[in-house]
Motif scaffolding. Structure first.
Motif, PDB file in Angstrom:
ATOM      1  N   SER A 199      16.033  11.292  10.153  1.00 14.38           N
ATOM      2  CA  SER A 199      17.183  11.467  11.054  1.00 14.38           C
ATOM      3  C   SER A 199      16.924  10.770  12.392  1.00 14.38           C
ATOM      4  O   SER A 199      16.863  11.403  13.448  1.00 14.38           O
ATOM      5  CB  SER A 199      17.454  12.959  11.267  1.00 14.38           C
ATOM      6  OG  SER A 199      17.647  13.608  10.043  1.00 14.38           O
ATOM      7  N   ASN A 200      16.770   9.458  12.298  1.00 17.12           N
ATOM      8  CA  ASN A 200      16.485   8.658  13.485  1.00 17.12           C
ATOM      9  C   ASN A 200      17.350   7.402  13.428  1.00 17.12           C
ATOM     10  O   ASN A 200      17.164   6.566  12.544  1.00 17.12           O
ATOM     11  CB  ASN A 200      15.005   8.278  13.532  1.00 17.12           C
ATOM     12  CG  ASN A 200      14.617   7.547  14.806  1.00 17.12           C
ATOM     13  OD1 ASN A 200      15.439   6.867  15.422  1.00 17.12           O
ATOM     14  ND2 ASN A 200      13.360   7.673  15.201  1.00 17.12           N
ATOM     15  N   PRO A 201      18.306   7.247  14.366  1.00 17.93           N
ATOM     16  CA  PRO A 201      19.223   6.101  14.309  1.00 17.93           C
ATOM     17  C   PRO A 201      18.552   4.748  14.501  1.00 17.93           C
ATOM     18  O   PRO A 201      19.175   3.714  14.256  1.00 17.93           O
ATOM     19  CB  PRO A 201      20.215   6.394  15.434  1.00 17.93           C
ATOM     20  CG  PRO A 201      19.489   7.317  16.362  1.00 17.93           C
ATOM     21  CD  PRO A 201      18.589   8.140  15.490  1.00 17.93           C
ATOM     22  N   GLU A 202      17.280   4.732  14.908  1.00 18.31           N
ATOM     23  CA  GLU A 202      16.563   3.459  14.996  1.00 18.31           C
ATOM     24  C   GLU A 202      16.200   2.940  13.614  1.00 18.31           C
ATOM     25  O   GLU A 202      15.937   1.752  13.440  1.00 18.31           O
ATOM     26  CB  GLU A 202      15.296   3.618  15.846  1.00 18.31           C
ATOM     27  CG  GLU A 202      15.568   3.837  17.316  1.00 18.31           C
ATOM     28  CD  GLU A 202      14.307   3.784  18.148  1.00 18.31           C
ATOM     29  OE1 GLU A 202      13.273   3.293  17.627  1.00 18.31           O
ATOM     30  OE2 GLU A 202      14.341   4.225  19.304  1.00 18.31           O
TER      31      GLU A 202
ATOM     32  N   ILE B 115      24.889   8.730  -0.111  1.00 13.43           N
ATOM     33  CA  ILE B 115      23.513   8.211  -0.102  1.00 13.43           C
ATOM     34  C   ILE B 115      23.022   8.079   1.334  1.00 13.43           C
ATOM     35  O   ILE B 115      21.863   8.374   1.639  1.00 13.43           O
ATOM     36  CB  ILE B 115      23.420   6.853  -0.828  1.00 13.43           C
ATOM     37  CG1 ILE B 115      23.917   6.973  -2.271  1.00 13.43           C
ATOM     38  CG2 ILE B 115      21.995   6.306  -0.767  1.00 13.43           C
ATOM     39  CD1 ILE B 115      23.126   7.939  -3.129  1.00 13.43           C
ATOM     40  N   GLN B 116      23.910   7.656   2.228  1.00 10.80           N
ATOM     41  CA  GLN B 116      23.553   7.565   3.644  1.00 10.80           C
ATOM     42  C   GLN B 116      23.152   8.940   4.176  1.00 10.80           C
ATOM     43  O   GLN B 116      22.207   9.074   4.957  1.00 10.80           O
ATOM     44  CB  GLN B 116      24.735   7.015   4.443  1.00 10.80           C
ATOM     45  CG  GLN B 116      24.374   6.553   5.848  1.00 10.80           C
ATOM     46  CD  GLN B 116      23.524   5.299   5.847  1.00 10.80           C
ATOM     47  OE1 GLN B 116      23.695   4.424   5.002  1.00 10.80           O
ATOM     48  NE2 GLN B 116      22.591   5.210   6.773  1.00 10.80           N
ATOM     49  N   LYS B 117      23.853   9.962   3.735  1.00  6.41           N
ATOM     50  CA  LYS B 117      23.515  11.341   4.154  1.00  6.41           C
ATOM     51  C   LYS B 117      22.149  11.747   3.622  1.00  6.41           C
ATOM     52  O   LYS B 117      21.382  12.424   4.319  1.00  6.41           O
ATOM     53  CB  LYS B 117      24.592  12.309   3.644  1.00  6.41           C
ATOM     54  CG  LYS B 117      25.929  12.164   4.350  1.00  6.41           C
ATOM     55  CD  LYS B 117      26.968  13.103   3.749  1.00  6.41           C
ATOM     56  CE  LYS B 117      28.303  12.954   4.456  1.00  6.41           C
ATOM     57  NZ  LYS B 117      29.359  13.797   3.819  1.00  6.41           N
ATOM     58  N   LYS B 118      21.833  11.342   2.394  1.00  3.46           N
ATOM     59  CA  LYS B 118      20.507  11.618   1.835  1.00  3.46           C
ATOM     60  C   LYS B 118      19.419  10.965   2.679  1.00  3.46           C
ATOM     61  O   LYS B 118      18.391  11.576   2.993  1.00  3.46           O
ATOM     62  CB  LYS B 118      20.408  11.056   0.401  1.00  3.46           C
ATOM     63  CG  LYS B 118      20.953  11.929  -0.692  1.00  3.46           C
ATOM     64  CD  LYS B 118      20.559  11.286  -2.035  1.00  3.46           C
ATOM     65  CE  LYS B 118      21.137  12.022  -3.208  1.00  3.46           C
ATOM     66  NZ  LYS B 118      20.726  11.389  -4.483  1.00  3.46           N
TER      67      LYS B 118
END
Length: 200
Positions: free
Chosen positions: A100-103, A91-94
């Motif tokens: 796709s932003n670590p913030e 789910i984290q990959k989804k």
């Protein structure tokens, strides 16, 4: 491993046999929580449903601490409402594929405490089920969501303080930039998990 209870009458006996690291469904251990599992719908900052169904699984040790905290809130006329619980790595990959932003979303290569079964996103509701005013919505990515932000009405600061005080006294730790996010103490030591639950 995920443990599911079907026989509520046998619950006290079964509880003693559960390992702290086992994933369990919070609903099997207390009927006293409210739920609005945001990522099981499109009502979230991703604008996308990423869970197949709305369930709140956590490691058993997280459930124990959360139930204890909720009992303390209930003595004051409130209860916990959950927005998110354990989140499998898939789910984290989804989520990462969408934002796709670590913030905003943890990189699945590193994972988050949600992927370890030790994090919850929560708020409080009153006896009528109405959410307390916390100053911002859940998943508001701005300065006003942080714990040290002071430019808030007194009532909001009081509500946030209530949530924080009881949660931290029950072995949870704050996530500084998000008033709703709490991690169980030492849960970062647990491994990332991709255990899935069944949807009925």
């Amino acid at each position: 491993m995920i443990l599911e209870h079907k026989n509520r009458d046998a619950l006290p006996v079964e509880l003693a046999a559960v390992n702290d690291s086992t994933f369990v469904n919070l609903k099997d251990y207390s009927p006293d929580f409210m739920y609005d599992m945001k990522y099981a719908s499109a009502d979230n900052f991703l604008k996308s449903k990423v869970y197949d169904c709305a369930e709140c699984y956590l490691r058993y040790k997280t459930v124990k601490a959360l139930v204890d905290a909720n009992q303390k809130f209930m003595k004051k006329g409130y209860r916990i409402k959950l927005f998110d619980c354990y989140r499998p790595v898939d789910i984290q990959k989804k989520m990462w594929a969408i934002v796709s932003n670590p913030e905003y979303v943890a990189d699945p290569k590193k994972g988050s405490i949600h992927n370890r079964g030790g994090a919850v996103d929560i708020t409080l509701v009153d006896e009528n089920g109405k959410e307390l005013d916390m100053g911002t919505p859940f998943d508001f990515f701005g300065e006003a969501a942080s714990h040290d932000y002071e430019n808030l009405p007194d009532e909001v600061k009081k509500n946030r303080r209530l949530l924080r005080n009881i949660m931290t006294h029950n072995d949870f730790r704050i996530f500084e930039s998000e008033w709703w996010h709490y991690n169980l103490k030492n849960s970062r030591k647990d491994p990332l998990s991709n255990v899935k639950w069944k949807c009925e």
